[in-house]
Design a protein around this motif. Structure first.
Motif, PDB file in Angstrom:
ATOM      1  N   VAL A   1       0.926  -1.096  -0.070  1.00  0.00           N
ATOM      2  CA  VAL A   1       0.139  -0.271  -0.036  1.00  0.00           C
ATOM      3  C   VAL A   1       0.915   1.124  -0.106  1.00  0.00           C
ATOM      4  CG1 VAL A   1      -1.843   1.327   1.264  1.00  0.00           C
ATOM      5  CG2 VAL A   1      -1.620  -1.208   1.469  1.00  0.00           C
ATOM      6  N   GLU A   2       0.791   2.254  -0.826  1.00  0.00           N
ATOM      7  CA  GLU A   2       1.142   3.472  -0.650  1.00  0.00           C
ATOM      8  C   GLU A   2       0.697   4.339   0.306  1.00  0.00           C
ATOM      9  OE1 GLU A   2       1.420   5.451  -4.816  1.00  0.00           O
ATOM     10  OE2 GLU A   2       2.163   3.641  -5.792  1.00  0.00           O
ATOM     11  N   SER A   3       1.389   4.580   1.359  1.00  0.00           N
ATOM     12  CA  SER A   3       0.772   5.152   2.625  1.00  0.00           C
ATOM     13  C   SER A   3       1.109   6.789   2.535  1.00  0.00           C
ATOM     14  CB  SER A   3       1.490   4.412   3.874  1.00  0.00           C
ATOM     15  OG  SER A   3       2.799   4.907   3.936  1.00  0.00           O
ATOM     16  N   GLY A   4       1.838   7.315   1.391  1.00  0.00           N
ATOM     17  CA  GLY A   4       2.207   8.736   1.313  1.00  0.00           C
ATOM     18  C   GLY A   4       3.330   8.719   0.344  1.00  0.00           C
ATOM     19  N   PRO A   5       3.859  10.038   0.152  1.00  0.00           N
ATOM     20  CA  PRO A   5       4.650  10.156  -1.053  1.00  0.00           C
ATOM     21  C   PRO A   5       5.877   9.694  -0.569  1.00  0.00           C
ATOM     22  CG  PRO A   5       3.481  12.396  -0.411  1.00  0.00           C
ATOM     23  CD  PRO A   5       3.221  11.355   0.558  1.00  0.00           C
ATOM     24  N   GLY A   6       6.379   8.514  -1.645  1.00  0.00           N
ATOM     25  CA  GLY A   6       7.865   8.151  -1.213  1.00  0.00           C
ATOM     26  C   GLY A   6       7.746   7.183  -0.142  1.00  0.00           C
ATOM     27  N   HIS A   7       6.529   6.784   0.093  1.00  0.00           N
ATOM     28  CA  HIS A   7       6.486   5.544   1.213  1.00  0.00           C
ATOM     29  C   HIS A   7       5.695   4.417   0.786  1.00  0.00           C
ATOM     30  CE1 HIS A   7       5.143   3.774   5.277  1.00  0.00           C
ATOM     31  NE2 HIS A   7       6.401   3.470   5.284  1.00  0.00           N
ATOM     32  N   ILE A   8       6.055   2.912   0.965  1.00  0.00           N
ATOM     33  CA  ILE A   8       5.215   1.813   0.665  1.00  0.00           C
ATOM     34  C   ILE A   8       5.145   1.145   1.997  1.00  0.00           C
ATOM     35  CG2 ILE A   8       4.893   1.964  -1.789  1.00  0.00           C
ATOM     36  CD1 ILE A   8       6.608  -0.511  -1.572  1.00  0.00           C
ATOM     37  N   ILE A   9       4.197   0.405   2.226  1.00  0.00           N
ATOM     38  CA  ILE A   9       3.846  -0.674   3.302  1.00  0.00           C
ATOM     39  C   ILE A   9       3.811  -1.930   2.643  1.00  0.00           C
ATOM     40  CG2 ILE A   9       2.703  -1.555   5.267  1.00  0.00           C
ATOM     41  CD1 ILE A   9       1.806   1.487   5.854  1.00  0.00           C
ATOM     42  N   VAL A  10       4.724  -2.828   2.903  1.00  0.00           N
ATOM     43  CA  VAL A  10       4.614  -4.192   2.317  1.00  0.00           C
ATOM     44  C   VAL A  10       3.604  -5.032   3.111  1.00  0.00           C
ATOM     45  CG1 VAL A  10       5.819  -6.417   1.363  1.00  0.00           C
ATOM     46  CG2 VAL A  10       6.665  -4.231   0.852  1.00  0.00           C
ATOM     47  N   ASP A  11       2.548  -5.489   2.787  1.00  0.00           N
ATOM     48  CA  ASP A  11       1.815  -6.139   4.071  1.00  0.00           C
ATOM     49  C   ASP A  11       1.573  -7.691   3.867  1.00  0.00           C
ATOM     50  OD1 ASP A  11       0.148  -5.964   1.694  1.00  0.00           O
ATOM     51  OD2 ASP A  11      -1.422  -4.897   2.661  1.00  0.00           O
ATOM     52  N   HIS A  12       2.142  -8.209   2.572  1.00  0.00           N
ATOM     53  CA  HIS A  12       1.726  -9.726   2.312  1.00  0.00           C
ATOM     54  C   HIS A  12       2.705 -10.143   1.578  1.00  0.00           C
ATOM     55  CE1 HIS A  12      -0.855 -13.269   2.099  1.00  0.00           C
ATOM     56  NE2 HIS A  12      -0.814 -13.116   0.686  1.00  0.00           N
ATOM     57  N   THR A  13       3.074 -11.552   1.415  1.00  0.00           N
ATOM     58  CA  THR A  13       3.786 -12.058   0.266  1.00  0.00           C
ATOM     59  C   THR A  13       2.989 -13.658   0.394  1.00  0.00           C
ATOM     60  OG1 THR A  13       5.556 -13.034   2.023  1.00  0.00           O
ATOM     61  CG2 THR A  13       5.934 -11.296   0.386  1.00  0.00           C
ATOM     62  N   TRP A  14       2.897 -14.261  -0.831  1.00  0.00           N
ATOM     63  CA  TRP A  14       2.338 -15.432  -0.719  1.00  0.00           C
ATOM     64  C   TRP A  14       3.141 -16.350  -2.199  1.00  0.00           C
ATOM     65  CZ3 TRP A  14      -0.511 -19.106   1.113  1.00  0.00           C
ATOM     66  CH2 TRP A  14      -1.089 -20.097   0.439  1.00  0.00           C
ATOM     67  N   VAL A  15       3.251 -17.375  -1.846  1.00  0.00           N
ATOM     68  CA  VAL A  15       4.001 -18.601  -2.862  1.00  0.00           C
ATOM     69  C   VAL A  15       3.047 -19.570  -2.591  1.00  0.00           C
ATOM     70  CG1 VAL A  15       5.971 -19.586  -3.644  1.00  0.00           C
ATOM     71  CG2 VAL A  15       6.274 -17.238  -2.881  1.00  0.00           C
ATOM     72  N   PRO A  16       2.518 -20.138  -3.691  1.00  0.00           N
ATOM     73  CA  PRO A  16       1.783 -21.601  -3.880  1.00  0.00           C
ATOM     74  C   PRO A  16       2.583 -22.735  -3.018  1.00  0.00           C
ATOM     75  CG  PRO A  16       1.323 -20.473  -5.773  1.00  0.00           C
ATOM     76  CD  PRO A  16       2.450 -19.659  -5.099  1.00  0.00           C
ATOM     77  N   GLN A  17       2.131 -23.527  -2.138  1.00  0.00           N
ATOM     78  CA  GLN A  17       2.806 -24.501  -1.550  1.00  0.00           C
ATOM     79  C   GLN A  17       3.784 -25.121  -2.295  1.00  0.00           C
ATOM     80  OE1 GLN A  17       2.228 -24.945   2.048  1.00  0.00           O
ATOM     81  NE2 GLN A  17       4.069 -26.309   1.932  1.00  0.00           N
TER      82      GLN A  17
END
Length: 99
Positions: A34-50
């Motif tokens: 999620v882009e939370s503001g100028p020049g900043h992102i929050i990485v909230d999830h990764t997923w790889v199939p089993q």
């Protein structure tokens, strides 16, 4: 899966985005943010199939996010536990880590 030919696609919808690798099984691997503001992102999830875990796929997604952050002057806050662990392992990524 051949690691040298992995194509990572960036998709954006408004302030949300994801890096995607289309897997042969049809279920994609992804890293979401999620882009939370100028020049900043929050990485909230990764997923790889089993069936593809343990092959470095999630790491490729994180590396791409770090590369893009560097190129764009963006800082990352890793809320995803996996991504936070990768940031602790890769001290050379400190330049894009939001403190």
């Amino acid at each position: 899966m051949d690691r040298t030919k992995t194509e990572i696609r960036l998709e954006r919808r408004g302030h949300r985005g994801r890096y995607v690798i289309d897997m042969p099984s049809g279920e994609p691997a992804e890293l979401t943010f999620v882009e939370s503001g100028p020049g900043h992102i929050i990485v909230d999830h990764t997923w790889v199939p089993q069936e593809y875990r343990g092959r470095g796929i999630a790491e490729k997604l994180v590396v791409r996010a770090v590369e893009d952050a560097r190129a764009g002057g963006v800082k990352i806050t890793p809320l995803c536990r996996y991504v936070a662990t990768e940031f602790r392992r890769h001290k050379d990524w400190a330049d894009v880590l939001k403190n």
